[in-house]
Scaffold this motif. Structure first.
Motif, short mmCIF file in Angstrom:
data_model
loop_
_atom_site.label_atom_id
_atom_site.label_comp_id
_atom_site.label_asym_id
_atom_site.label_seq_id
_atom_site.Cartn_x
_atom_site.Cartn_y
_atom_site.Cartn_z
N GLY A 103 37.48 45.65 35.04
CA GLY A 103 37.23 44.52 35.92
C GLY A 103 38.52 43.84 36.36
N PHE A 104 39.51 43.87 35.50
CA PHE A 104 40.80 43.26 35.82
C PHE A 104 41.41 43.90 37.06
N PHE A 105 41.38 45.23 37.06
CA PHE A 105 41.95 45.96 38.20
C PHE A 105 41.13 45.69 39.45
N GLY A 106 39.79 45.65 39.24
CA GLY A 106 38.91 45.40 40.38
C GLY A 106 39.18 44.05 41.00
N LYS A 107 39.29 43.04 40.14
CA LYS A 107 39.46 41.69 40.66
C LYS A 107 40.80 41.56 41.39
N TRP A 108 41.83 42.14 40.80
CA TRP A 108 43.15 42.09 41.43
C TRP A 108 43.12 42.71 42.81
N GLU A 109 42.53 43.91 42.89
CA GLU A 109 42.49 44.58 44.19
C GLU A 109 41.63 43.81 45.18
N LEU A 110 40.53 43.25 44.67
CA LEU A 110 39.65 42.48 45.55
C LEU A 110 40.42 41.31 46.15
N VAL A 111 41.10 40.60 45.29
CA VAL A 111 41.85 39.43 45.76
C VAL A 111 42.93 39.85 46.74
N LEU A 112 43.61 40.92 46.39
CA LEU A 112 44.70 41.38 47.25
C LEU A 112 44.18 41.83 48.61
N THR A 113 43.07 42.57 48.57
CA THR A 113 42.50 43.06 49.82
C THR A 113 42.02 41.90 50.69
N LEU A 114 41.35 40.96 50.05
CA LEU A 114 40.86 39.81 50.82
C LEU A 114 42.03 39.02 51.38
N ALA A 115 43.07 38.92 50.59
CA ALA A 115 44.24 38.19 51.08
C ALA A 115 44.82 38.89 52.29
N ASN A 116 44.82 40.19 52.24
CA ASN A 116 45.32 40.95 53.39
C ASN A 116 44.52 40.68 54.64
N LYS A 117 43.24 40.38 54.43
CA LYS A 117 42.39 40.05 55.60
C LYS A 117 42.41 38.55 55.86
N HIS A 118 43.25 37.81 55.15
CA HIS A 118 43.35 36.36 55.31
C HIS A 118 42.04 35.65 55.00
N GLN A 119 41.30 36.18 54.05
CA GLN A 119 40.03 35.54 53.67
C GLN A 119 40.26 34.66 52.45
N PHE A 120 40.99 33.55 52.63
CA PHE A 120 41.40 32.76 51.47
C PHE A 120 40.25 31.99 50.85
N TRP B 15 37.28 33.02 50.59
CA TRP B 15 36.57 33.96 49.73
C TRP B 15 37.27 34.09 48.38
N ILE B 16 38.58 34.21 48.43
CA ILE B 16 39.32 34.34 47.17
C ILE B 16 39.06 33.13 46.30
N THR B 17 39.13 31.95 46.95
CA THR B 17 38.91 30.73 46.19
C THR B 17 37.55 30.77 45.52
N ALA B 18 36.54 31.13 46.30
CA ALA B 18 35.19 31.13 45.75
C ALA B 18 35.07 32.10 44.58
N ILE B 19 35.63 33.29 44.76
CA ILE B 19 35.51 34.30 43.71
C ILE B 19 36.21 33.83 42.44
N LEU B 20 37.40 33.29 42.62
CA LEU B 20 38.15 32.86 41.43
C LEU B 20 37.47 31.67 40.77
N LEU B 21 36.92 30.78 41.62
CA LEU B 21 36.21 29.62 41.05
C LEU B 21 35.03 30.08 40.22
N GLY B 22 34.27 31.00 40.80
CA GLY B 22 33.11 31.52 40.07
C GLY B 22 33.53 32.15 38.76
N SER B 23 34.60 32.93 38.81
CA SER B 23 35.05 33.60 37.58
C SER B 23 35.45 32.59 36.54
N LEU B 24 36.10 31.52 37.00
CA LEU B 24 36.54 30.50 36.05
C LEU B 24 35.34 29.85 35.38
N ILE B 25 34.32 29.58 36.21
CA ILE B 25 33.13 28.93 35.64
C ILE B 25 32.45 29.89 34.66
N GLU B 26 32.47 31.15 34.99
CA GLU B 26 31.87 32.12 34.07
C GLU B 26 32.62 32.09 32.74
#
Lengths: 117, 1056, 214, 302
Positions: free
Chosen positions: B385-402, B404-415
Motif C-alpha cells: 500500500g505504501f508504494f501504491g499511495k506514493w505513486e497515486l499521490v505522485l500521479t495525481l500531482a502530475n495531473k495537478h489534482q491537489f 484529490w491528494i489532500t482528500a486522500i491523505l486526510l482520509g488516510s490520516l483519519i483512518e
C-alpha cells in the motif's frame, strides 16, 4: 407497449412505496416482490415488438419465419432467469423472517435495530 | 493449460455433489471440499504463472461453442488471473479457517461456500452483462445464506438487511441491463462498449448506465447507502466477513472495472468523488466505533472507497494501465490481505470491544501479524500500500489534482487515528489475567499463511518496485526479520550485542560514504544508537519486541542519510516512524502519547509526501531525485512550507509539540534518550535539507516566520519545563525548547547561524542523552517520575549526580562547557542578522532554562533523602558507561571545539559564505562588515576557570579541613527541628511565583486547540453515524436517496 | 505528627519492596558530641579575638519580654552598629546569643538547639534578672531560674528590664572579655557537656532531639 | 605592546587585590551612607574587614556534603573569573586581565557560573528556605536578563563589536561619546537591569532577611561565609566596572574607575534606601514592562 411499460413503473413505484412505508417485514418483502414484478414487466415490455407473438417455436411460428414473427426473445429469457432468482431470494428472505419471528416474536422491522451506528 | 471454464464446472459440480457424498462421511466430503478449492487455486495460479512469467496474452473462452453475442464468453487476461488467483487462494485459506464452523453447521455451508466462490470467479471472468447479474445473484444468495446459516439472531438480521439491499440493487441492475440491451442490442460487454451508448446521444442510454452503475455502487457499499454492509461485517462470522470484505469486494470491484468504459468522464469523476467521500466519511465514523468487527467494516468500506476513487481517477486520466494498474493493485492487495487477516484475527480473539483486545498479547505471533496487517492497511513500508499511495499521490500531482491528494491523505490520516489507537489498546490496555484466546491450529495457520503471503509480496515490492532501488534495506530488513523470528528465543543481552554489532558494522561500511552534514548526522545516529543501546544490558529476560523496533528506527535514520531520491527518503522516514512508535509505546503509560506521536508523525509524513510530489511536479516532472529540491521552479514557497511543517512535527515546534512530552517522558528509560537525543535530529536533518534548497529560491518570508517560531518554541518549551514535576517530562519539554533554538539558528541562514544550529544539534544529542540516561536510570531505580518524591540522592548516587551536573552545565550554556559555544554562536548570529527581538526571546528562554535545570538537579539529588530511598544504591554500571563516554566527549569538545566546529564551518562555507567564523589557533572570532565582532577562546576560558577553581578549593580545604560532616536534619529550622523529609524537601511547585507572573504564557492553549480538533472530529463522527440507525427500511431509504443525489449531480453535470 | 512520635523507629518499604528500619535520631541527625577546640597561636589568637570582639553578630531572636529592648539598639539613638554589632537572622552566622529575659522550658529547648547550631567561638549575653535567679518568675512552674545551669553565659546584664544603654554596656563588657581571651563559652560547654545535658534533660521532659544539635 | 604571560598574571592578581580592598572599603562606605541617611552614626568603614577576618577565624565548621562544600568555591570562582574576563583600565596593556578570551557574551553567561554553583551548594544544605531564596533569585534573574540582553544587543550593534574593550574604545574622547548620551535607551534598560542584578531594594526579596532567614546562604557560616563575602565585594565592583565600561565611557585610570564605579554602585544603594520591596512575581512582571519597553526602544532606535 407504453401502457405496459407504465404499468411496470407503477408496480415498481408501488413496490418501493410498500418497502418504505410498511413496518411489517413480510409486507416489506411483498413490496420487494411487487417491485421485482414491475421490473420484469418493464423488461418484457421493452423486448416486445408490436403485433408479434411469443418467441416459442411451435406450429404457429415456423422456424424459417421466426425472425419476423416473434418478439425479441432475449428479454424474455432474461425475465425467466430473473424470476427464478427472484423467487429464490424471496424464499430465502421469508424463511429468514420466520426464523426471526421465532427468535423475537415480532414482525416489525423496528424491533430489529440492535446493530447500529 | 486447463480451460478456465473448469473452475466454474468444478465449483458448481462438486458443490452439488457434496450433499450426496456427505453420506460417505465427513472426511470424504471435507476432503472433496478442499480438493476442489485446491484444484481451483492451482488452476488459477497456473494461469497467473503463464501470464506473468511466460507473457501469455489474454484469452477468450466460449461457452456453448459459439461466439458472442450468441453465447456467453469468459475472458482471462493478466488482471483477471490476478484477481481470481487472489480470490481462490483466499478462499482456500479461508476454508481452512472456517472448516470447524462449517462442520458445525453442516454440509450446506460447504455448498454455499463453493457457490459463493463460484459466483466471485464468475464475476471476474464473465464478459456478459446479464451473466454479471446472474453471478452477482449467485454470490448474493449464497452469501445471504452463509451469513444466516449459523442461525444467530444477529446474523439473521444482518442477512435480512443485506437481502433487502441486494434485492433493491438487483432491481436497478436489471433495469440498467435491459435498457442497455434495448439501446445496444447486445448483452456482451465488449459489444456494448464498442457501441458506446453514451456517445450515441440517446437519453435512455444515460439512464441505463445510471442504473447499472448505481446498482454496482450499492454493491460496492458506497456511503451513505451502506448501513446494511456494516451490519453484515459486524454480525456474520468473522471468517465469512473476511471473505466478503476481501474477495467479495474484489470481485465486484472487478465487475465495475469491466463495465466502467461504458461511462464518460463525468461518470468517472462522479465515481471517484463518491469513492473519496466514502473513504473519508467511513473513516471518520470509524473513529467513534468501539466494536471490533464493525470497526473493521468501516475500515473495509473506507478502503473500498479509496480503491473506487483510484479507479475512477484512473479512468479519468487515460485508463487503467501502467501507473494506475500499479497503484490499484498495490492498494488492492494490501487491503485484500490485511482486511481478511484482521477479520480472521477478530474471529480468534472473539472480543467485541476493541479495548479488550489486549488478550492478543498472549500470542506474540498473532500480535505481530495484527500489527503488520494494520500497518499494511495504513500504507507503511514495506507493505504494498505504501508504494501504491506514493505513486497515486505522485500521479495525481502530475495531473495537478491537489485537492484529490489532500482528500486522500486526510482520509488516510483519519483512518490511522482509529487503527493506531486500536493497536495501542492491543499493546497496552490492561487485561484480566484469566482471559484467553481461542487456540486451534486451523485458524492460526490460516492467519499465519496470510501474513506470510503479505510479507512475501511486500518483499517482492521492496526488491522489484519500479520506483527506485531500495537495496539498502535488504540486509537490515533481513536482520530485523531475524530479530523478529528469534525474539522469543534469544536472551536480551545477545540481541543487544548483535544490535550494537550491526550498528557498528553499518557505521564502518557507510562512514566514508557520508560527507558534510550527513557525516555529522551519521555520527549522531550511529554513536547515539550504540550509546543508547548499551543500557540494554541491564535488562534481564528476552525483552521481546524491543530490538526489532530499535533496529527499524536506526535503519530508518541511516536510510535518511543514504537516500538519494525522495522515495527512499520517505521510505526511511516511515521506517523510522514505525520503529520509534514501537519503542515509545513500550512505556507503561505511553499508549495515548504514542498515539498522538504517531498521528502527528503521520500528518507530518503526509505533508512531506505531498511536498515531495509537488517538488517532482514543479521541478519539471523528471524523476524523484532528492536534489530536485534544489531545482524547484515554481510554487517553491508552498512546497517549502509543506516540507517544513512536515519536518517540524518531528522536531516538535510550538503548536505541533503536544505529542512530545508524554511520548518522551513515558517511554522506557533507555528509549527516552534514543527518541529524544537521537530521533529528533532526523527532523533537523530534514530541515537542513530543505533550507539548503531554499537558497535557490525565495522563501525569505517563511524562513523569517520560522525564526520567530523557533524563538517562541524555545521560550514556551523552557517555561513549561519549569513548571513540571515529572523529571522526564521536564527533560522532554527541554528538548522542545532546544529544538526551538536549532530551528531559530537554522532560520538565520548565515554561516555562523548554521554553525550554531549544528553545534546545538550535536550538543543537544550529547547532553540530552546524558541527562535522559542519568535521570532515566534514577527513575528506574526509584520507580517514580515525580521529582518531589526523590531528593538527597547525591550520597547514594554520586556518579549519576556528576552526570546530571555536567549535563545541566553544558545545557545551560555556562562557560566553560560546550553549551556556551552554542550561546556564543547564536548571539553572534542573531545580532549579525539583525534579529534583535527574536534574539531577546531566545536569550530570555536561555535564562529561563536555569529554572528547570536547577529544579531538576536540586529536587533529585539535593535536599533531604526520603526514608524509602535511604537504602538505594548507585544505578547500574551499564547506564553509567554511556554517560561517562558522553561526559568525556563533552569535555573534549568543550576544551577544543575547533576539532568539530572547524569541520562544520568548512562545509557550511560552501552554502553560506556570509558571516564567517574565523579561527586563529583555537580562538574563534566573528566579523561584522570586515571588522572584528566577537571572540571566543574556549581552551583559554577553560584553563582560567580551572585554575581559579582549583586555587580557591585548595584554599578552602586548608582553611576548613576539619569541618564536621553532619546529617540532613542538622539544619537551622527556626530553632525547631524538621519533622520529616517530606515536609522539609522544598521541591513541589517551587516556581509558583513565576507561574503567578508568567504562567499565562504556559497555559495549555495549544493542547486545548488540538483537543478541540479531536473532539470536533469525534462529534462529527458521532453525528454522521447516527445515519445508520439500524433500521433496514431506513437503509433502503438511503439507497433511494443516494440515487436521487447522484442523479441530480449527474443531471447538473449534463449527463441526461 | 508531634512530640516524639516522628522520632520513633519505623519500618519503611524501599522502591523494590525491601523492608528496612529507619531510626530517625541516628539516621537524620549527626550524633557526634561537641569537641573542645584549641586556640591558634597566641599572637594570631589575639588578633582573631580583636576581630571577634569588633564583629559581634547577634542572633536576631527574642526569647522573652526583654526582646522589646533589642530593636531600639538599631535606632539612631543607640545605634549598636558603631560597635560592630549587627543582627543575623540565622544561628549559623551569628556569634552572640542574647537571652532576652525569662525562659520558659518550652523556649529553653529552642534556645539550646539554636545555641548548639551556632559556630564557635560563641558568646551568650543573659538579659534581665530572670536569667540570673528567675526574677519575678522564680517560683513559676515552667520557667527556669538560672541560665548558667544550661549553657555557659559570658555576660549577665541585670535589670528588669535593662534599658538599651545597659545592653550597650553589656556589649562593651563582652568585647573586653573576648579581647582578654575569656570568651571560651563554647569550649566550656564542650568540656562540661555531660553536666549541661543532665541539667537540660532534668527540666526538659520531652527530649525530642539529638543530644547535640550540630 | 605585548607583555609576557607572567606579567599579565601578576598584574591581574594585583588588580584583583585592588578591587578586593576597594570593594571592602566601598561596602563600608555604602553602609555608612545608608546609616547617615537613617540618621545613625553607622559602622566604621573598615567594619567589612573585621567581619571578614572574624568569619575566617571561626573555629568550628560543619559541612552537609561535597556540593555544599563546593558551593562557595563555585561562587567565588564566578566572581574572580568575571574579574579576569573584564578589561579594567582602558589604554593600559597591564590592566586588561584576560579579557581577550571572550567578549560580552562570555561575561553574560559567566555570571551564571557562580550562581549555579551557589544554588547547588545551598541546595545540598537542605534548608528549605535557601531553596525558596534560590527559586526567587533565578526567577528574578530571568526577568532582569531581558532588558540587559536588549541593552547589550543595542550597544553591540551601535559599536559594531561585542568586545568590551572596543566598546570602551568607542566611547573615548569626551563625555558626549558615552553610551549614556549616544544611546540613552540602552543605558536606561541596562541600568534597570543593574538594579535587579545588585539585588538592593526594591529587588531584594531574594535574600529577604528574617523572612527566609537570609535566603541561599542560610546554612553557610565561617569560612564559607567568608568566601561568599569576599565574592560579594569583588562581584559588586566588577559588575559596576562592567556597566561603567558599557555605558559610562570606561576608565583610563584607577582613580576614574573608582569614582565611576562608586557612583554607579551608589545608584542602586540610593534607590534601595528610598524604595520598599517588591515581591518576586511583581519584580518579574515589572521587568517585563517598563525596562522591556526601554530595551525594545534601544534595539529599535540603535
Amino acid at each position: 407497449m407504453n401502457l405496459i411499460l407504465i404499468l411496470g413503473f407503477m408496480l415498481l413505484a408501488i413496490g418501493f412505496w410498500g418497502m418504505l412505508t410498511q413496518k411489517n417485514m413480510i409486507k416489506i418483502v411483498i413490496g420487494l416482490t411487487i417491485a421485482e414484478v414491475g421490473v420484469q414487466i418493464i423488461m418484457i415490455s421493452i423486448g416486445y415488438i408490436k403485433e408479434r407473438t411469443a418467441p416459442i417455436l411451435d406450429s404457429a411460428v415456423p422456424l424459417a419465419d421466426a425472425v419476423n414473427k416473434v418478439v425479441d426473445p432475449i428479454p424474455q429469457a432474461l425475465v425467466l432467469t430473473a424470476i427464478v432468482i427472484g423467487v429464490a431470494v424471496n424464499a430465502l428472505i421469508l424463511s429468514f423472517i420466520i426464523r426471526l419471528y421465532k427468535e423475537k416474536k415480532s414482525l416489525s422491522i423496528d424491533d430489529y435495530k440492535e446493530m447500529k451506528w | 493449460m486447463v480451460n478456465i471454464i473448469y473452475i466454474i464446472i468444478l465449483l458448481l459440480g462438486i458443490g452439488f455433489l457434496l450433499p450426496i457424498t456427505e453420506k460417505l462421511g465427513k472426511k470424504v466430503s471435507n476432503s472433496m471440499f478442499f480438493l476442489t478449492l485446491t484444484s481451483v487455486s492451482v488452476i488459477s495460479v497456473q494461469w497467473l504463472y503463464a501470464f506473468i512469467i511466460n507473457g501469455q496474452t489474454s484469452l477468450q473462452f466460449f461457452t456453448a461453442g459459439v461466439k458472442p453475442p450468441l453465447s456467453i464468453n469468459l475472458q482471462l487476461g493478466l488482471s483477471e488471473s490476478v484477481f481470481i488467483t487472489s480470490i481462490n487462494i483466499l478462499a482456500l485459506i479461508g476454508a481452512v479457517y472456517l472448516i470447524k464452523h462449517f462442520n458445525n453447521i453442516g454440509i450446506r455451508s460447504h455448498v454455499l461456500y463453493l457457490l459463493m466462490i463460484l459466483g466471485l470467479n464468475g464475476l471476474v471472468l464473465t464478459r456478459d452483462i446479464f451473466n454479471i447479474f446472474v453471478f452477482l445473484e449467485i454470490t448474493g444468495i449464497s452469501t445471504y445464506a452463509l451469513i444466516g446459516s449459523d442461525l444467530r439472531l444477529k446474523s439473521l438480521i444482518a442477512s435480512f438487511k443485506y437481502m433487502l439491499a441486494g434485492g433493491v440493487a438487483s432491481i436497478f441492475l436489471l433495469l440498467g441491463i435491459i435498457f442497455l440491451y434495448h439501446n445496444t442490442g447486445t448483452l456482451n460487454i465488449d459489444g456494448m462498449i464498442a457501441a458506446s451508448p453514451l456517445q450515441s446521444g440517446l437519453k435512455i442510454a444515460g439512464i441505463a448506465i445510471f442504473f447499472l452503475f448505481f446498482a454496482l455502487l450499492i454493491e460496492m457499499k458506497q456511503f451513505p447507502a451502506n448501513g446494511w454492509a456494516l451490519d453484515v461485517y459486524e454480525a456474520s462470522n468473522p471468517g465469512i466477513s473476511g471473505i466478503i470484505s476481501a474477495a467479495g469486494t474484489a470481485a465486484i470491484l472487478f465487475a465495475l472495472y469491466k463495465v466502467m468504459p461504458l461511462g464518460n468522464d463525468l461518470w468517472f469523476n462522479t465515481i471517484a468523488v463518491i469513492g473519496i467521500i466514502t473513504f473519508i466519511a467511513s473513516n471518520i465514523m470509524g473513529i467513534k466505533q468501539k466494536n471490533a468487527t464493525r470497526l473493521l467494516g468501516y475500515s473495509s468500506i473506507g478502503q473500498l472507497g479509496l480503491l473506487l476513487a483510484a479507479m475512477g481517477l484512473g479512468f479519468l486520466y487515460g485508463g487503467i494501465n501502467g501507473k494506475f494498474q500499479f497503484i490499484i493493485f498495490a492498494l488492492f492487495i494490501s487491503h485484500f490481505i490485511a482486511k481478511a487477516g484482521l477479520f480472521w484475527i477478530a474471529g480468534i480473539v472473539k472480543k467485541k470491544e476493541i479495548k479488550s483486545w489486549g488478550v492478543l498479547r498472549k500470542s506474540p505471533v498473532l500480535l505481530f501479524f495484527t500489527g503488520s496487517f494494520m500497518f499494511a492497511l495504513l500504507g507503511f513500508p514495506p507493505f504494498p500500500g505504501f508504494f501504491g499511495k506514493w505513486e497515486l499521490v505522485l500521479t495525481l500531482a502530475n495531473k495537478h489534482q491537489f485537492l484529490w491528494i489532500t482528500a486522500i491523505l486526510l482520509g488516510s490520516l483519519i483512518e490511522a487515528i482509529y487503527l493506531i489507537r486500536w493497536f495501542g489498546y492491543i499493546l497496552k490496555e490492561k487485561q484480566e489475567e484469566n482471559e484467553t484466546i481461542e487456540q486451534g491450529a486451523t485458524k492460526y495457520s490460516s492467519v499465519f499463511i496470510l501474513g506470510t503471503i503479505l510479507f512475501t509480496i511486500s518483499g517482492l515490492y521492496m526488491i522489484y518496485n519500479p520506483i527506485t532501488n531500495l537495496s539498502f534495506y535488504f540486509y537490515p530488513l533481513l536482520f530485523i526479520a531475524f530479530l523478529f523470528i528469534t525474539d522469543n528465543i534469544l536472551p536480551a543481552y545477545i540481541k543487544n550485542i548483535l544490535s550494537i554489532a550491526g550498528l557498528s558494522y553499518y557505521g564502518y561500511v557507510y562512514f566514508n560514504q557520508f560527507s558534510e552534514f550527513r557525516f555529522i548526522f551519521a555520527v549522531i545516529f550511529l554513536a547515539g544508537g550504540i550509546l543508547t543501546l548499551i543500557p540494554g544490558f541491564v535488562k534481564k529476560g528476552k525483552r521481546v519486541g524491543f530490538y526489532p523496533s530499535a533496529i527499524i528506527m536506526y535503519v530508518g535514520l541511516l536510510g535518511l542519510l543514504v537516500a538519494k531520491d525522495m522515495f527512499s527518503f520517505f521510505t526511511a522516514w516511515e521506517f523510522m516512524t514505525i520503529g520509534s512508535y514501537f519503542l515509545i509505546i513500550r512505556g507503561k503509560r505511553s499508549q495515548p502519547h504514542a498515539l498522538s506521536y504517531m498521528l502527528f508523525s503521520l500528518g507530518g509524513a503526509y505533508l512531506i509526501m505531498f511536498g515531495f510530489a509537488l517538488t517532482h511536479v514543479f521541478s519539471g516532472g523528471n524523476g524523484i531525485a532528492l536534489d530536485l529540491l534544489n531545482s524547484i521552479k515554481s510554487n517553491s514557497a508552498l512546497i517549502f512550507t509543506m516540507l517544513a511543517i512536515g519536518f517540524l512535527t518531528k522536531t516538535a515546534a510550538a503548536g505541533l509539540h503536544i505529542w512530545l512530552p508524554g511520548a518522551h517522558a513515558e517511554a522506557e528509560s533507555d528509549v527516552s534518550p534514543m527518541v529524544s537525543a537521537v530521533l529528533l535530529k532526523a527532523g533537523v536533518f530534514g530541515l537542513i535539507l530543505i533550507m539548503i534548497s531554499s537558497l535557490r529560491f525565495d522563501a525569505k518570508m517563511i524562513i523569517y516566520l520560522l525564526g520567530w517560531l523557533g524563538a517562541i518554541t524555545a521560550l514556551l518549551g523552557n517555561l513549561m519545563a519549569s513548571f513540571q514535576e515529572d523529571a522526564k517530562k521536564l527533560l522532554a519539554y527541554s528538548s522542545i525548547a532546544q529544538l526551538g533554538y536549532i530551528l531559530f539558528a537554522l532560520a538565520i541562514m548565515s554561516h555562523i547561524g548554521w554553525m550554531a544550529a549544528i553545534w546545538y544539534a550535536m550538543n543537544h544529542f550529547l547532553y540530552k542523552a546524558l541527562l535522559f540516561l542519568a535521570v532515566g536510570a534514577v527513575v528506574v531505580k526509584l520507580k517514580t517520575h515525580n521529582m518531589y518524591e526523590m531528593g538527597g540522592l547525591i550520597k547514594q548516587m554520586p556518579f549519576s549526580f556528576v552526570s546530571v551536573l555536567i549535563g545541566i552545565i553544558a545545557l545551560s550554556g555556562v562557560p566553560p562547557l560546550s553549551g556556551f559555544g552554542g550561546k556564543w554562536l547564536l548571539y553572534n548570529a542573531f545580532i549579525l542578522k539583525g534579529w534583535y527581538l527574536q534574539g531577546a526571546i531566545i536569550a530570555f528562554s536561555g535564562v529561563v532554562a536555569f529554572l528547570y535545570l536547577f529544579k531538576l538537579i536540586n529536587s533529585i539529588f539535593l535536599g533531604p533523602v526520603k526514608d524509602n530511598f535511604r537504602k538505594v544504591k548507585e544505578v547500574s554500571i551499564w547506564y553509567l558507561i554511556p554517560q561517562y563516554i558522553i561526559i568525556i566527549a563533552i569535555m573534549v569538545i568543550s576544551a577544543k571545539p575547533k576539532i568539530v566546529l572547524g569541520k562544520i564551518g568548512d562545509f557550511i562555507t560552501s552554502y553560506m559564505p556570509d558571516n564567517l567564523v574565523v579561527w586563529k589557533g583555537d580562538v574563534a572570532s566573528s566579523y561584522m562588515n570586515g571588522k572584528l565582532f566577537g571572540v571566543w577562546d574556549a581552551p583559554n576560558i577553560m584553563i582560567i576557570i580551572g585554575i581559579i577553581f582549583v586555587t580557591l578549593l585548595s584554599w578552602l580545604l586548608i582553611m576548613s579541613r576539619k569541618a564536621q560532616k553532619v546529617e540532613m536534619f542538622n539544619i537551622v529550622y527556626s530553632a525547631e527541628r524538621p519533622e520529616s523529609p517530606q515536609t522539609t524537601h522544598f521541591s513541589h511547585n517551587i516556581y509558583s511565583h513565576y507561574r503567578k507572573a508568567l504562567g499565562f504564557l504556559a497555559l495549555p492553549l495549544i493542547v486545548n486547540f488540538w483537543s478541540f480538533i479531536v473532539d470536533s472530529i469525534h462529534s462529527i463522527a458521532d453525528f454522521v453515524r447516527r445515519l445508520y440507525n439500524g433500521n433496514g427500511q431506513a437503509y433502503i431509504m438511503h439507497i433511494l436517496g443516494f440515487m436521487v443525489i447522484i442523479y441530480f449531480v449527474l443531471f447538473n453535470g449534463g449527463l441526461f | 505528627m508531634s512530640g516524639l512520635d516522628d522520632l520513633k523507629k519505623k519500618m519503611v518499604t524501599g522502591p523494590d519492596g525491601e523492608q528496612f528500619e529507619v531510626n530517625p535520631i541516628n539516621d537524620y541527625y549527626c550524633s557526634k558530641k561537641p569537641e573542645v577546640t584549641t586556640p591558634a597561636h597566641p599572637y594570631i589568637e589575639k588578633f582573631f579575638n580583636w576581630a571577634r570582639a569588633n564583629s559581634l553578630w547577634v542572633l536576631g531572636w527574642g526569647t522573652g519580654c526583654g526582646s522589646i529592648e533589642l530593636p531600639p539598639l538599631t535606632t539612631p539613638r543607640f545605634d549598636m552598629y558603631r560597635y560592630g554589632v549587627q543582627m543575623r537572622p540565622t544561628p549559623r552566622q551569628a556569634c552572640v546569643f542574647i537571652i532576652s529575659g525569662y525562659l520558659a522550658v518550652k523556649t529553653l529547648k529552642r534556645v539550646i538547639r539554636a545555641y548548639e547550631q551556632m559556630q564557635g567561638p560563641k558568646f551568650v549575653i543573659a538579659l534581665g534578672s530572670c536569667t540570673i535567679n528567675g526574677g519575678m518568675y522564680y517560683d513559676s512552674y515552667n520557667t527556669i531560674n538560672r541560665l548558667d545551669y544550661y549553657m555557659p553565659v559570658d555576660v549577665y546584664i541585670a535589670g528588669c528590664m535593662p534599658r538599651p544603654e545597659a545592653i550597650l554596656s553589656g556589649f562593651v563588657a563582652l568585647k573586653k572579655r573576648i579581647k582578654e581571651g575569656k570568651g571560651e563559652g563554647a569550649n566550656e560547654y564542650a568540656e562540661k557537656f555531660e553536666w549541661y545535658k543532665a541539667n537540660q534533660k532534668k527540666i526538659i521532659k520531652q527530649w525530642d532531639m539529638p543530644d547535640y544539635n550540630w | 605592546m605585548e607583555i609576557s604571560l607572567l606579567t599579565k598574571i601578576l598584574f591581574s592578581l594585583l588588580g584583583l587585590f585592588i578591587v578586593f580592598n576597594y570593594g571592602l572599603l566601598q561596602a563600608g562606605v555604602m553602609r555608612k551612607i545608608v546609616a547617615r541617611v537613617a540618621g545613625r552614626y553607622g559602622i566604621p568603614i573598615y567594619q567589612p574587614y573585621i567581619d571578614l577576618i572574624k568569619n575566617y577565624s571561626k573555629r568550628t565548621q560543619i559541612t552537609h556534603g561535597v556540593m555544599f562544600y563546593l558551593g562557595p568555591v563555585f561562587r567565588f570562582s564566578g566572581g574572580i573569573g568575571l574579574f579576569f574576563f573584564i578589561p579594567m583600565i582602558y589604554g593600559s596593556v597591564y590592566w586588561q586581565n584576560f579579557s581577550f578570551s571572550g567578549d560580552i557574551i562570555l561575561l553574560m553567561y559567566f555570571q551564571f557560573f557562580g550562581m549555579l554553583g551557589m544554588a547547588l551548594g545551598a541546595g545540598e544544605g537542605g534548608q528549605p528556605n535557601s531553596i525558596i531564596g534560590i527559586s526567587r533569585g533565578l526567577a528574578q534573574f530571568t526577568a532582569v536578563e531581558v532588558p540587559f540582553t536588549l541593552a547589550i544587543i543595542s550597544i553591540a550593534v551601535q559599536y559594531d563589536t561585542l568586545s568590551v574593550y572596543d566598546i570602551v574604545a568607542a566611547q573615548q574622547g569626551g563625555i558626549q561619546n558615552w553610551t549614556l548620551f549616544t544611546n540613552p535607551f540602552a543605558v536606561i534598560a541596562g541600568m534597570f537591569a543593574f538594579l535587579g542584578l545588585m539585588r538592593h531594594a526594591p529587588f531584594n526579596v531574594v535574600m529577604a532577611p528574617q523572612e527566609i532567614p537570609i535566603g541561599p546562604p542560610t546554612e553557610y557560616h565561617s569560612t564559607y561565609l567568608g568566601m561568599l563575602q569576599s565574592n560579594r565585594v569583588v562581584l559588586h565592583i566588577v559588575e559596576a566596572v562592567l556597566f561603567m565600561n558599557l555605558f559610562f565611557g570606561g576608565a583610563t585610570s584607577w582613580l576614574e574607575l573608582i569614582i565611576k564605579s562608586f557612583f554607579i554602585y551608589f545608584i542602586t544603594v540610593f534607590i534601595g534606601v528610598v524604595f520598599p520591596r517588591y515581591r518576586v512575581d511583581h519584580t518579574v512582571r515589572w521587568f517585563l514592562k517598563i525596562p522591556l519597553v526601554f530595551g525594545i526602544l534601544a534595539v529599535l532606535f540603535v
